[in-house]
Design an enzyme around this catalytic site. Sequence first.
Site, PDB file in Angstrom:
ATOM      1  N   GLU A  54       2.651  -1.536  -7.819  1.00  0.00           N
ATOM      2  CA  GLU A  54       2.362  -2.292  -6.603  1.00  0.00           C
ATOM      3  C   GLU A  54       3.416  -2.022  -5.537  1.00  0.00           C
ATOM      4  O   GLU A  54       3.098  -1.759  -4.369  1.00  0.00           O
ATOM      5  CB  GLU A  54       2.316  -3.795  -6.899  1.00  0.00           C
TER       6      GLU A  54
ATOM      7  N   CYS B 154       6.986  -8.151  -7.550  1.00  0.00           N
ATOM      8  CA  CYS B 154       5.891  -7.582  -6.753  1.00  0.00           C
ATOM      9  C   CYS B 154       5.229  -8.640  -5.887  1.00  0.00           C
ATOM     10  O   CYS B 154       4.911  -8.392  -4.721  1.00  0.00           O
ATOM     11  CB  CYS B 154       4.866  -6.905  -7.653  1.00  0.00           C
TER      12      CYS B 154
END
Length: 160
Positions: A74, A115
């Site tokens: 991500e 993330c």
Amino acid sequence: MKINELKICYKVRSHSELSQEELSLLKSATEAATKAYAPYSHFRVGAAVKLANGEILSGCNQENAAFPSGLCAERVTVFYANAKFPDIAVETLLITVLDEAGEYRKNPVPPCGACRQVLTETEFRQKQPMRVLLVGKDEVLEFASASDLLPLIFSGNELL
């Protein structure tokens, strides 16, 4: 004592309900996951983003024997998008994970805490939400905003 409640709303969809654009993102994320460097965890994550200018970019996780030195798919993908197109918003992020046989994991896998922080910071930076799709073998979870994944985000406002 007062008790408050936070609710997170999201859609549960099937693969057959994905649009052609979403299927294109899934294909890109899946291809990225096959390129993941995950010799320790064998946890191969692929991510793809669609930018406001129509560009689709992807990335995968990169492990390191010193585990904190690796980077999740991500963040690889969003950082790449922000580096290549710093003024173009990320409209959609799709994340998927492949097992050792190269199949989608049964259940969608959510992003880690680091993330989630980066994704919500990206929303603040671009001043608009980023739709997030988490794809598993049996279902797709759709969040209208990355902020839905981290409702009590630490933002720059806390530094003031």
